[in-house]
Design a protein around this motif. Structure first.
Motif, mmCIF file in Angstrom:
data_model
loop_
_atom_site.group_PDB
_atom_site.id
_atom_site.type_symbol
_atom_site.label_atom_id
_atom_site.label_comp_id
_atom_site.label_asym_id
_atom_site.label_seq_id
_atom_site.Cartn_x
_atom_site.Cartn_y
_atom_site.Cartn_z
ATOM 1 N N LEU A 151 0.566 -1.067 0.048
ATOM 2 C CA LEU A 151 0.151 0.019 -0.407
ATOM 3 C C LEU A 151 1.180 1.139 -0.079
ATOM 4 O O LEU A 151 0.574 2.368 -0.471
ATOM 5 N N LEU A 152 2.021 1.058 0.634
ATOM 6 C CA LEU A 152 3.004 2.290 0.748
ATOM 7 C C LEU A 152 3.681 2.674 -0.744
ATOM 8 O O LEU A 152 3.453 3.699 -0.619
ATOM 9 N N SER A 153 3.868 1.403 -1.115
ATOM 10 C CA SER A 153 4.270 1.919 -2.283
ATOM 11 C C SER A 153 3.220 1.984 -3.042
ATOM 12 O O SER A 153 3.808 3.008 -3.868
ATOM 13 N N LEU A 154 1.925 1.988 -3.134
ATOM 14 C CA LEU A 154 1.022 2.216 -4.378
ATOM 15 C C LEU A 154 1.108 3.860 -4.087
ATOM 16 O O LEU A 154 0.719 5.022 -5.385
ATOM 17 N N SER A 155 1.455 4.628 -2.816
ATOM 18 C CA SER A 155 1.744 6.295 -2.916
ATOM 19 C C SER A 155 2.415 6.675 -3.183
ATOM 20 O O SER A 155 1.899 7.635 -3.730
ATOM 21 N N PHE A 156 3.799 5.693 -4.057
ATOM 22 C CA PHE A 156 5.087 6.764 -4.449
ATOM 23 C C PHE A 156 4.139 6.883 -5.986
ATOM 24 O O PHE A 156 4.891 7.387 -6.507
ATOM 25 N N VAL A 157 3.529 5.434 -6.512
ATOM 26 C CA VAL A 157 2.838 5.978 -7.912
ATOM 27 C C VAL A 157 1.787 6.254 -7.630
ATOM 28 O O VAL A 157 2.379 7.545 -8.671
ATOM 29 N N THR A 158 0.952 6.676 -6.749
ATOM 30 C CA THR A 158 0.394 7.797 -6.899
ATOM 31 C C THR A 158 1.384 9.527 -6.825
ATOM 32 O O THR A 158 0.833 10.109 -7.647
ATOM 33 N N ASN A 192 3.265 14.147 -9.773
ATOM 34 C CA ASN A 192 4.119 14.885 -9.885
ATOM 35 C C ASN A 192 4.751 15.294 -11.430
ATOM 36 O O ASN A 192 4.450 15.963 -11.941
ATOM 37 N N PHE A 193 4.416 14.169 -12.824
ATOM 38 C CA PHE A 193 4.337 14.392 -13.492
ATOM 39 C C PHE A 193 3.592 14.647 -13.873
ATOM 40 O O PHE A 193 3.347 16.242 -15.161
ATOM 41 N N MET A 221 7.839 24.207 -8.351
ATOM 42 C CA MET A 221 6.987 23.230 -8.257
ATOM 43 C C MET A 221 7.146 22.353 -6.884
ATOM 44 O O MET A 221 6.538 21.879 -5.937
ATOM 45 N N THR A 222 8.521 22.682 -5.814
ATOM 46 C CA THR A 222 8.492 22.612 -4.643
ATOM 47 C C THR A 222 7.463 23.443 -3.410
ATOM 48 O O THR A 222 6.726 22.158 -3.482
ATOM 49 N N THR A 223 6.696 24.850 -4.256
ATOM 50 C CA THR A 223 5.752 25.179 -3.310
ATOM 51 C C THR A 223 4.775 24.432 -3.864
ATOM 52 O O THR A 223 3.977 24.163 -2.361
ATOM 53 N N TRP A 224 4.041 24.245 -5.287
ATOM 54 C CA TRP A 224 3.208 23.478 -5.222
ATOM 55 C C TRP A 224 2.850 21.745 -4.797
ATOM 56 O O TRP A 224 1.871 21.787 -4.592
ATOM 57 N N ILE A 254 0.375 19.711 -3.370
ATOM 58 C CA ILE A 254 -1.069 19.292 -4.230
ATOM 59 C C ILE A 254 -0.520 17.849 -3.993
ATOM 60 O O ILE A 254 -1.143 16.556 -4.491
ATOM 61 N N ILE A 255 0.844 17.712 -3.963
ATOM 62 C CA ILE A 255 2.082 16.432 -3.143
ATOM 63 C C ILE A 255 2.014 15.627 -2.201
ATOM 64 O O ILE A 255 1.376 14.395 -2.022
ATOM 65 N N MET A 256 2.155 16.791 -1.660
ATOM 66 C CA MET A 256 2.278 16.538 0.257
ATOM 67 C C MET A 256 1.411 16.404 0.614
ATOM 68 O O MET A 256 1.269 15.125 1.647
ATOM 69 N N VAL A 257 0.041 16.526 0.930
ATOM 70 C CA VAL A 257 -1.088 17.180 1.156
ATOM 71 C C VAL A 257 -1.845 15.424 1.337
ATOM 72 O O VAL A 257 -1.838 14.381 2.066
ATOM 73 N N PRO A 258 -2.053 15.038 -0.098
ATOM 74 C CA PRO A 258 -2.162 13.573 -0.204
ATOM 75 C C PRO A 258 -1.562 12.154 0.162
ATOM 76 O O PRO A 258 -2.231 11.140 0.732
ATOM 77 N N SER A 259 -0.389 12.455 0.265
ATOM 78 C CA SER A 259 0.663 11.534 0.565
ATOM 79 C C SER A 259 0.429 11.262 2.526
ATOM 80 O O SER A 259 0.471 10.065 2.715
#
Length: 238
Positions: free
Chosen positions: A154-161, A166-167, A197-200, A204-209
């Motif tokens: 499941l953790l690996s799935l979070s990185f795929v997301t 990111n892309f 990119m770092t700011t957004w 967009i990415i850290m909160v869902p993660s």
């Protein structure tokens, strides 16, 4: 006996791994490039995962996978900037790193110690010996390992997301830079894109993660209670 005890007393710190191999190098590339130049920033950023990896190799007699990933990430970011490649390939790079981490995490799910154990089951925070004792008492070692494997997947799935997000985000930020501009001007624009990119990505990415991680932690603790009979309060050290 002594070697086993030493290993238990000084477990590998996953958070230090993340800080030295990923966070500090990225901050150096993002914040110091315009002050000390892209080449010097790249060398300084590479030094952190390299030194940490060497230290870990000497101390634990094994190669640190996170240091290798950190070197790849920093090398790709700084290398692309140095040779003047931007736009689409930066988006590929942004997606490739979490995808590589996801592959590493997924691969660990099929080893004797899935990555989730190193991340959450820290002897400094949890009563790991008590957990192992209860699992043995209930004859649930095999079921618990399977639970750890599923949580790691499941953790690996979070990185795929994260790789997908990111892309998509990077394709909107890393636009092609006018090649007729001077090298300094191109570097400034690229640094602004990296900073953006770092700011957004934080929002967009850290909160869902983080939400994903909280869900995985809940799933992990539910399995621990189910297989060992221990509550969270009993498992956590006071």
């Amino acid at each position: 006996m002594t070697e086993t005890t030493a290993t238990t007393q000084k477990p590998e710190n996953s958070w230090l791994n993340l800080i030295f191999n990923i966070l500090l190098p990225v901050l150096i590339l993002n914040k110091l490039t315009k002050h000390i130049g892209p080449f010097n920033a790249l060398i300084l950023a590479l030094a952190f995962p390299l030194i940490y990896g060497i230290y870990d190799l000497i101390k634990r007699k094994k190669v640190n996978a996170f240091s290798i990933l950190g070197l790849l990430n920093v090398g790709l970011t700084g290398g692309l900037a140095l040779i003047g490649i931007h736009g689409f390939w930066f988006a590929v790079k942004e997606a490739a790193f979490p995808a590589l981490v996801g592959c590493f995490v997924l691969g660990s799910a099929f080893t004797k110690k899935p990555f989730i154990e190193s991340l959450f089951l820290n002897p400094n925070v949890m009563r790991v010996e008590l957990l192992e004792e209860k699992l043995k008492e209930h004859g649930k070692q095999v079921e618990f390992h399977e639970h750890m494997r599923k949580a790691t997947m499941l953790l690996s799935l979070s990185f795929v997301t994260s790789a997908i997000l990111n892309f998509v985000l990077a394709r909107r930020i890393f636009l092609d830079i006018d090649m007729t501009l001077s090298a300094d001007a191109q570097s400034v624009i690229l640094n602004e894109q990296i900073a953006q990119m770092t700011t957004w990505s934080m929002a967009i990415i850290m909160v869902p993660s983080m939400i994903f991680l909280l869900g995985i932690f809940w799933y992990l603790m539910r399995g621990i209670k189910q297989h060992s009979g221990l509550t969270t309060d009993e498992l956590l050290k006071s």
